[in-house]
Design a protein around this motif. Structure first.
Motif, PDB file in Angstrom:
ATOM      1  N   GLY A   7     -30.622  59.519  10.074  1.00 29.38           N
ATOM      2  CA  GLY A   7     -31.301  60.596   9.361  1.00 29.38           C
ATOM      3  C   GLY A   7     -30.344  61.443   8.549  1.00 29.38           C
ATOM      4  N   TYR A   8     -30.895  62.046   7.479  1.00 25.41           N
ATOM      5  CA  TYR A   8     -30.120  62.921   6.594  1.00 25.41           C
ATOM      6  C   TYR A   8     -31.017  64.058   6.122  1.00 25.41           C
ATOM      7  N   SER A   9     -30.492  65.273   6.127  1.00 22.38           N
ATOM      8  CA  SER A   9     -31.243  66.404   5.574  1.00 22.38           C
ATOM      9  C   SER A   9     -30.299  67.306   4.802  1.00 22.38           C
ATOM     10  N   LEU A  10     -30.808  67.870   3.701  1.00 21.24           N
ATOM     11  CA  LEU A  10     -30.035  68.760   2.845  1.00 21.24           C
ATOM     12  C   LEU A  10     -30.908  69.959   2.483  1.00 21.24           C
ATOM     13  N   GLN A  11     -30.415  71.155   2.782  1.00 22.73           N
ATOM     14  CA  GLN A  11     -31.100  72.390   2.422  1.00 22.73           C
ATOM     15  C   GLN A  11     -30.220  73.173   1.468  1.00 22.73           C
ATOM     16  N   LYS A  12     -30.812  73.636   0.378  1.00 22.90           N
ATOM     17  CA  LYS A  12     -30.106  74.486  -0.571  1.00 22.90           C
ATOM     18  C   LYS A  12     -30.938  75.740  -0.785  1.00 22.90           C
ATOM     19  N   GLY A  13     -30.398  76.855  -0.317  1.00 21.27           N
ATOM     20  CA  GLY A  13     -31.119  78.109  -0.405  1.00 21.27           C
ATOM     21  C   GLY A  13     -30.411  79.131  -1.260  1.00 21.27           C
ATOM     22  N   GLN A  14     -31.189  80.064  -1.765  1.00 22.64           N
ATOM     23  CA  GLN A  14     -30.660  81.187  -2.531  1.00 22.64           C
ATOM     24  C   GLN A  14     -31.582  82.370  -2.263  1.00 22.64           C
ATOM     25  N   LYS A  15     -31.013  83.533  -2.006  1.00 21.80           N
ATOM     26  CA  LYS A  15     -31.857  84.685  -1.709  1.00 21.80           C
ATOM     27  C   LYS A  15     -31.176  85.971  -2.149  1.00 21.80           C
ATOM     28  N   ASP A  16     -32.003  86.963  -2.452  1.00 21.73           N
ATOM     29  CA  ASP A  16     -31.526  88.303  -2.750  1.00 21.73           C
ATOM     30  C   ASP A  16     -31.849  89.225  -1.578  1.00 21.73           C
ATOM     31  N   GLN A  17     -31.166  90.354  -1.534  1.00 19.13           N
ATOM     32  CA  GLN A  17     -31.362  91.336  -0.472  1.00 19.13           C
ATOM     33  C   GLN A  17     -32.130  92.539  -1.019  1.00 19.13           C
ATOM     34  N   PRO A  18     -33.435  92.658  -0.707  1.00 22.35           N
ATOM     35  CA  PRO A  18     -34.147  93.876  -1.130  1.00 22.35           C
ATOM     36  C   PRO A  18     -33.449  95.122  -0.583  1.00 22.35           C
ATOM     37  N   ILE A  19     -33.405  96.165  -1.382  1.00 21.24           N
ATOM     38  CA  ILE A  19     -32.638  97.361  -1.029  1.00 21.24           C
ATOM     39  C   ILE A  19     -33.395  98.172   0.020  1.00 21.24           C
ATOM     40  N   TYR A  20     -32.643  98.710   0.964  1.00 23.00           N
ATOM     41  CA  TYR A  20     -33.228  99.569   2.003  1.00 23.00           C
ATOM     42  C   TYR A  20     -34.038 100.685   1.355  1.00 23.00           C
ATOM     43  N   ALA A  21     -35.260 100.911   1.883  1.00 27.94           N
ATOM     44  CA  ALA A  21     -36.175 101.892   1.287  1.00 27.94           C
ATOM     45  C   ALA A  21     -36.688 102.888   2.319  1.00 27.94           C
ATOM     46  N   GLY A  22     -35.917 103.100   3.400  1.00 27.36           N
ATOM     47  CA  GLY A  22     -36.346 104.024   4.441  1.00 27.36           C
ATOM     48  C   GLY A  22     -35.784 105.417   4.260  1.00 27.36           C
ATOM     49  N   GLN A  23     -35.909 106.228   5.325  1.00 30.12           N
ATOM     50  CA  GLN A  23     -35.522 107.629   5.253  1.00 30.12           C
ATOM     51  C   GLN A  23     -34.256 107.967   6.035  1.00 30.12           C
ATOM     52  N   HIS A  24     -33.932 107.208   7.084  1.00 24.14           N
ATOM     53  CA  HIS A  24     -32.785 107.613   7.902  1.00 24.14           C
ATOM     54  C   HIS A  24     -32.119 106.406   8.557  1.00 24.14           C
TER      55      HIS A  24
END
Length: 667
Positions: free
Chosen positions: A257-274
Motif C-alpha cells: 500500500g501507498y498513501s500521499l497527503q498534501k495539505g495546506q492551511k491558514d490560521q484564522p486569527i484569535y477573535a476572543g476577549q482574554h
C-alpha cells in the motif's frame, strides 16, 4: 450468540465537509453486506467475530456506508459521531484533535491499516488533514483496546481501514459545493481479478473561507474579522492512495500500500476577549507519505503468520507573518519526521476454544528540527487470547511489555523507559438479543520527544527520564435489541490516570523567555486524574419509512493532583438526536440536532492562570436526498440551520449557516 452492534448517531454540526448528512438507518441496513466485502480485513488489527456481521472484538466501527451517507469527509467529523468521543477544532494551530473518554490524541494513537500515523515528535495528528474517501471503516477502541496495536494505547486506538474491491471493476465519483466557496472532488476505483486486485483513490477538498454565525463580534481591541466570513481560513487537502494485493488461495494474502497527503492551511486569527495573542500564521505544506506491506500466510489449518512493514514520512512548514497584511514572514519553520518499523504476529488455534495471538513490534522514530536530530527506538512483545468458555460466555485476556530508548537527543542527555500492560474482558449472552460485558485494563504511554526535550522556545528545561503515564480502566455495559426495531447500548466506565505528564514551574534562571522572570517550566510525572461516565444510545425504526435515534454521553473529570486546575477542552455533556423520513421511494429527508455543554479553557492575566467556560450550544440540520437511480444521487441542505454562533475553543468561532449541494455516481 447475541449480535453486537455499535450505536453511531451523527451530530450534524460536527461535519465540516461539503455536506451534512445524518442518514443513520440506510447505512446500518447496508452495513452487513459491506463488511463482508469492501473492507480490507488485512488492515484490521482486531479480528471480527463473524465476517458476515459488523461484530468486532472490543471495538466499534464506522462503516463506508455511514461515512458516505453521513458525508463524513474527514476523520475528525467521523469520530465525532461516536459515543464517548468528542473533537476540538481551531485553536492556536488550527487543528482538529480528538478526546476519547477524556484521553487526548497523544494517548489515543491513529493507525492506517494498522500502521502508526501519529507524529513521532509530539504524538499528535491534525484529523482535518485525513480525508475519508478511500476508507472502508474507521475502527474505534477505548480503554480495553487490543494490545496487538503495540505501544502507547493509553486511552484507546483508532484504525483507519482502507478499501478492497470485490468486482471486476468498481468505484464512485463525487462532487460538491458549499457556502464559503468550498469544493470537493473524489474518485475511487478498483478491480478484483481473483488471484490479484488493485485499489486506487484520488481526492481534493478545498475552501477559501466560512460564514460566521449570527451575532459574532471580534472581541479584540483591534478587530480583524469584521465581515460576514472568517478571515485567513483557507484550507486545501489532496490525497492519493494505491494498493495492490495478491490472493493466491483462500487463506493467504499479500498487499503493498501507498498513501500521499498534501495539505495546506491558514490560521484564522484569535477573535476572543482574554486569551491568545493574535498569530498571523500559515502552513504552506502539511504532507504525509506512507508505504507499507501487510501479509497473512496460513501455516496449516491452525496457524497464521502475519507481517507488517512500513515507512512513514511527515513534513510540516510554518510561515509566521508579522501582521494581518501577510506580506512578510520569518524564515519558514520546517519539521521533518521519519518512522520505519514492523510487526510480526503468530495466530494459533491449536488449543481447543482458544485463539492465541503472539506479536512483536519494532518502531524507529526520527525528528529533525533544523540541524538537530532526535531518535527513539521502541520495542514491544504482546500476547492476547480469545477464549470461548461456553456457548454464552467468552473471554479476552492480554499481556504486553514495551521498551523505549533514546538513540539521539542532540545536546541533551539520552534516556530510556519500559512499561507493562494487561487486560481482561468477559462477555455473556443472557439472551439471543442481549449481551453483557465487563473489562479491566492497565495501559501506558511513553513520553514523546516533545515531552522530554522541548525547551518551549526558552521557557522550559528538558526531562529526559520522564516515566510513562499509566491508566487503570474499568467498564461494564450491555447491548440489546429489546423490542422490534430497537437497538439499545449502555456503558458505565471509570478510569484512574497516574504519573500523568504535566508542567511544573519552579525557580531557575535558565529560562530567559519564561512569563515570570527567574522561573522555568518542566514536564514531570505529577498528574493524577479520575474520570467516570456513561454512554447511552437508542435507535428505533418505527416503519420502513421512518426512523429516529438519540445518544448521550456524560463525562466527569477530576484533577486529583491539583483540584484548582481544571481539565480543559472536554465537554461534560454531549447529545445528538435525529429523525429520518422517506416520504417517497426516491426521496429522503433528515432532520437532526446536536448539543453539548461548555468546555473549560484557561487564559493568563497579570501572570496568573484563570479558568472559565465556553458557552454550550445546540445546532440543527436539515437535508434532502433524491436518488433517481440506484447508482446516482443528488443532495442539498443546510448545516447549522439557526446560524448559531458557537465555538469549541474560546476566540475561534465555528461556521454559521452553511448551504450545500452535491452529486455522487457509483459504478
Amino acid at each position: 450468540m447475541a449480535k453486537k452492534r455499535s450505536s453511531c448517531l451523527v451530530p450534524v454540526s460536527a461535519v465540516p465537509g461539503v455536506f451534512v448528512v445524518n442518514t443513520v438507518t440506510a447505512a446500518l441496513l447496508m452495513a452487513g453486506v459491506a463488511h463482508a466485502s469492501s473492507v480490507f480485513e488485512l488492515g484490521g488489527v482486531v479480528v471480527r467475530g463473524d465476517i458476515s456481521t459488523t461484530e468486532l472484538i472490543g471495538e466499534t466501527a464506522i462503516s463506508q456506508e455511514q461515512m458516505r451517507e453521513f458525508n463524513l469527509y474527514d476523520v475528525g467529523a467521523a469520530l465525532n459521531t461516536q459515543p464517548g468521543v468528542s473533537i476540538s477544532k481551531g485553536g492556536a494551530r488550527n487543528e482538529t484533535t480528538l478526546s476519547v473518554r477524556g484521553f487526548d490524541s497523544r494517548q489515543v494513537p491513529i493507525f492506517l491499516d494498522g500502521i502508526p500515523q501519529y507524529v513521532p515528535y509530539d504524538g499528535n495528528v491534525d484529523l482535518d488533514r485525513f480525508t475519508t474517501f478511500d476508507l472502508s471503516e474507521i475502527r474505534v477502541a477505548k480503554g480495553a483496546a487490543s494490545l496487538l496495536y503495540g505501544p502507547n494505547t493509553l486511552g484507546g486506538a483508532v484504525n483507519l481501514v482502507t478499501r478492497k474491491p470485490t468486482e471486476v471493476f468498481e468505484g464512485d465519483v463525487r462532487f460538491g459545493y458549499a457556502t464559503g466557496n468550498e469544493r470537493l472532488a473524489a474518485i475511487n476505483f478498483g478491480s478484483n481479478q481473483g488471484l490479484w486486485y488493485f485499489q486506487g483513490g484520488l481526492s481534493w477538498l478545498e475552501a477559501d473561507k466560512f460564514p460566521l454565525g449570527r451575532g459574532f463580534t471580534d472581541g479584540k481591541k483591534t478587530p480583524t474579522d469584521t465581515g460576514s466570513y472568517r478571515e485567513n481560513a483557507f484550507r486545501r487537502d489532496k490525497r492519493a492512495s494505491f494498493k495492490v494485493g495478491l490472493t493466491p488461495n483462500a487463506t493467504d494474502e499479500y498487499a503493498l500500500g501507498y498513501s500521499l497527503q498534501k495539505g495546506q492551511k491558514d490560521q484564522p486569527i484569535y477573535a476572543g476577549q482574554h486569551g491568545d495573542k493574535p498569530r498571523y500564521w500559515r502552513w504552506p505544506y502539511w504532507d504525509k507519505e506512507s508505504v507499507y506491506f501487510i501479509s497473512n500466510t496460513a501455516l496449516g489449518a491452525d496457524h497464521d503468520l502475519k507481517f507488517r512493514v512500513y515507512h512513514d514520512e511527515y513534513k510540516n512548514g510554518l510561515d509566521m507573518y508579522t501582521d494581518s497584511s501577510y506580506s512578510k514572514h520569518d524564515p519558514t519553520s520546517a519539521y521533518k519526521d521519519n518512522t520505519y518499523g514492523g510487526a510480526v504476529e503468530l495466530v494459533s488455534r491449536a488449543i481447543r476454544n482458544h485463539e492465541l495471538h503472539l506479536a512483536v513490534h519494532y518502531k524507529h522514530d526520527k525528528h529533525k528540527d533544523g540541524d538537530i536530530s532526535y531518535k527513539d527506538r521502541t520495542f514491544s512483545v504482546a500476547a492476547e487470547d480469545l477464549i470461548t468458555l461456553t456457548d454464552t460466555w467468552r473471554m479476552r485476556v492480554g499481556l504486553s511489555h514495551e521498551r523505549r530508548k533514546s538513540l539521539d537527543a542532540g545536546v541533551w542527555e539520552k534516556g530510556s523507559g519500559n512499561a507493562t500492560n494487561g487486560l481482561i474482558e468477559v462477555m455473556h449472552d443472557i439472551t439471543d438479543s442481549t449481551e453483557l460485558y465487563a473489562s479491566a485494563a492497565y495501559k501506558t504511554r511513553f513520553p514523546t520527544i516533545k515531552d522530554r526535550y522541548s525547551a518551549r522556545m526558552g521557557r522550559a528545561l528538558p526531562s529526559p527520564d520522564l516515566k510513562s503515564e499509566n491508566a487503570r480502566h474499568f467498564e461494564i455495559g450491555a447491548r440489546s435489541e429489546p423490542w422490534a426495531g430497537a437497538k439499545v447500548d449502555a456503558t458505565l466506565f471509570y478510569s484512574q490516570v497516574r504519573d500523568m505528564i504535566d508542567t511544573v514551574t519552579f525557580e531557575s534562571n535558565l529560562c530567559p523567555t519564561h512569563k515570570v522572570t527567574g522561573f522555568c517550566d518542566q514536564a514531570q510525572n505529577v498528574g493524577k486524574v479520575r474520570r467516570h461516565g456513561v454512554e447511552l444510545g437508542l435507535e428505533q425504526r418505527f416503519s420502513p419509512t421512518l426512523a429516529a435515534g438519540v445518544n448521550y454521553t456524560y463525562l466527569h473529570n477530576k484533577n486529583q493532583s491539583d483540584p484548582e486546575r481544571r481539565i480543559r477542552d472536554i465537554p461534560k455533556h454531549k447529545a445528538f438526536a435525529y429523525v429520518n423520513w422517506s416520504p417517497a421511494e426516491q426521496w429522503n429527508v433528515i432532520a437532526s440536532m446536536d448539543a453539548e455543554s461548555g468546555r473549560y479553557y484557561s487564559y493568563t492575566k497579570n501572570k496568573q492562570d484563570h479558568y472559565t467556560q465556553t458557552a454550550g450550544f445546540v445546532t440543527f440540520g436539515l437535508k434532502g436526498v433524491w436518488t433517481p437511480r440506484h447508482d446516482l444521487s443528488f443532495e442539498a441542505g443546510v448545516r447549522n440551520l439557526g446560524d448559531k454562533n458557537y465555538e469549541y475553543k474560546e476566540g475561534y468561532p465555528m461556521p454559521g449557516r452553511v448551504w450545500f449541494g452535491g452529486v455522487t455516481y457509483r459504478f
